[in-house]
Write a protein that holds these residues in place. Structure first.
Motif, short mmCIF file in Angstrom:
data_model
loop_
_atom_site.label_atom_id
_atom_site.label_comp_id
_atom_site.label_asym_id
_atom_site.label_seq_id
_atom_site.Cartn_x
_atom_site.Cartn_y
_atom_site.Cartn_z
N THR A 2 3.15 10.08 22.99
CA THR A 2 2.12 9.10 23.34
C THR A 2 2.05 8.01 22.28
N THR A 3 1.39 6.92 22.61
CA THR A 3 1.21 5.85 21.63
C THR A 3 0.48 6.36 20.41
N GLU A 4 -0.52 7.21 20.61
CA GLU A 4 -1.28 7.75 19.47
C GLU A 4 -0.39 8.60 18.57
N GLU A 5 0.49 9.41 19.15
CA GLU A 5 1.43 10.21 18.34
C GLU A 5 2.40 9.31 17.59
N LEU A 6 2.84 8.25 18.23
CA LEU A 6 3.75 7.31 17.58
C LEU A 6 3.05 6.54 16.46
N LYS A 7 1.77 6.21 16.65
CA LYS A 7 1.00 5.56 15.59
C LYS A 7 0.93 6.46 14.36
N LYS A 8 0.69 7.75 14.57
CA LYS A 8 0.62 8.70 13.46
C LYS A 8 1.98 8.80 12.77
N ARG A 9 3.04 8.73 13.54
CA ARG A 9 4.39 8.78 12.96
C ARG A 9 4.62 7.59 12.03
N ILE A 10 4.21 6.40 12.45
CA ILE A 10 4.36 5.22 11.61
C ILE A 10 3.47 5.33 10.37
N GLY A 14 5.95 6.13 4.68
CA GLY A 14 5.42 5.47 3.50
C GLY A 14 5.70 3.98 3.41
N PHE A 15 6.96 3.58 3.68
CA PHE A 15 7.31 2.17 3.54
C PHE A 15 6.64 1.32 4.60
N ALA A 16 6.71 1.74 5.85
CA ALA A 16 6.07 0.98 6.93
C ALA A 16 4.56 0.89 6.70
N LYS A 17 3.96 1.99 6.27
CA LYS A 17 2.52 1.99 6.00
C LYS A 17 2.19 1.03 4.85
N HIS A 18 2.98 1.09 3.78
CA HIS A 18 2.76 0.22 2.63
C HIS A 18 2.89 -1.26 3.02
N THR A 19 3.83 -1.55 3.91
CA THR A 19 4.06 -2.92 4.34
C THR A 19 2.96 -3.40 5.29
N GLY A 20 2.28 -2.47 5.94
CA GLY A 20 1.19 -2.82 6.84
C GLY A 20 1.56 -2.85 8.31
N VAL A 21 2.67 -2.22 8.68
CA VAL A 21 3.08 -2.19 10.08
C VAL A 21 2.08 -1.37 10.88
N GLU A 22 1.61 -1.94 11.97
CA GLU A 22 0.69 -1.26 12.90
C GLU A 22 1.32 -1.25 14.28
N LEU A 23 1.32 -0.10 14.92
CA LEU A 23 1.78 0.00 16.30
C LEU A 23 0.63 -0.32 17.23
N LEU A 24 0.85 -1.21 18.18
CA LEU A 24 -0.17 -1.54 19.17
C LEU A 24 0.02 -0.75 20.45
N GLY A 51 12.44 -9.83 4.36
CA GLY A 51 12.44 -8.36 4.36
C GLY A 51 11.20 -7.79 5.03
N CYS A 52 10.09 -8.48 4.91
CA CYS A 52 8.87 -8.06 5.60
C CYS A 52 9.05 -8.17 7.11
N ILE A 53 9.62 -9.28 7.55
CA ILE A 53 9.86 -9.48 8.98
C ILE A 53 10.84 -8.44 9.49
N PHE A 54 11.90 -8.18 8.72
CA PHE A 54 12.88 -7.19 9.15
C PHE A 54 12.27 -5.79 9.20
N THR A 55 11.38 -5.45 8.27
CA THR A 55 10.72 -4.15 8.30
C THR A 55 9.94 -3.99 9.60
N LEU A 56 9.24 -5.02 10.01
CA LEU A 56 8.51 -4.99 11.28
C LEU A 56 9.48 -4.77 12.44
N VAL A 57 10.58 -5.52 12.46
CA VAL A 57 11.58 -5.41 13.53
C VAL A 57 12.16 -4.00 13.59
N ASP A 58 12.61 -3.48 12.45
CA ASP A 58 13.27 -2.18 12.41
C ASP A 58 12.31 -1.07 12.82
#
Length: 132
Positions: A2-10, A14-24, A51-58
């Motif tokens: 589910t989207t909620e499970e995927l949000k928890k995965r992100i 550590g890196f995605a969280k530190h960068t501020g990536v949020e799953l909508l 690198g920030c933009i690429f982190t979001l993309v990846d």
């Protein structure tokens, strides 16, 4: 997943969280996510760091694959930076599948800012990992 499970995965990444990536949202091979920008995302010329933009993309493209129930790892990526994100406050990535097969997945991503300016487009290729 589910989207909620995927949000928890992100959030556990550590890196995605530190960068501020949020799953909508994510489902059936598509995903949308964002980064609310602040000064840590910048580069010396006042734009958002590539690198920030690429982190979001990846992160969001990988989440698109995982939303199909498959695990994956990035094989390669091509990103075109089309506009500088100088006055941007939020970057949003929209990932859609070009192909999701048994061994390889290719995801296309468009990154826009809060003014609907196309900042980047990318194609990311993933290797589908086998379950144990």
């Amino acid at each position: 997943m589910t989207t909620e499970e995927l949000k928890k995965r992100i959030e556990s990444n550590g890196f995605a969280k530190h960068t501020g990536v949020e799953l909508l949202e994510a489902e059936n091979g598509t995903a949308t996510g964002r980064i609310v920008l602040n000064p840590i995302h910048g580069n010396p010329i006042g734009s958002i760091h590539g690198g920030c933009i690429f982190t979001l993309v990846d992160t969001i493209s990988g989440t698109a694959v995982v939303s199909t129930g498959k695990n994956c790892t990035t094989l390669s990526a091509n990103i075109d930076y089309l506009n500088a994100a100088i006055k941007s406050k939020v970057l949003t990535a929209h990932a859609t599948p070009a192909r999701i097969g048994n061994h390889i997945a290719v995801i296309d991503v468009k990154v826009t800012d809060d003014r609907d300016v196309l900042i980047a487009k990318a194609s990311v290729t993933f290797y589908i990992l086998r379950d144990k």
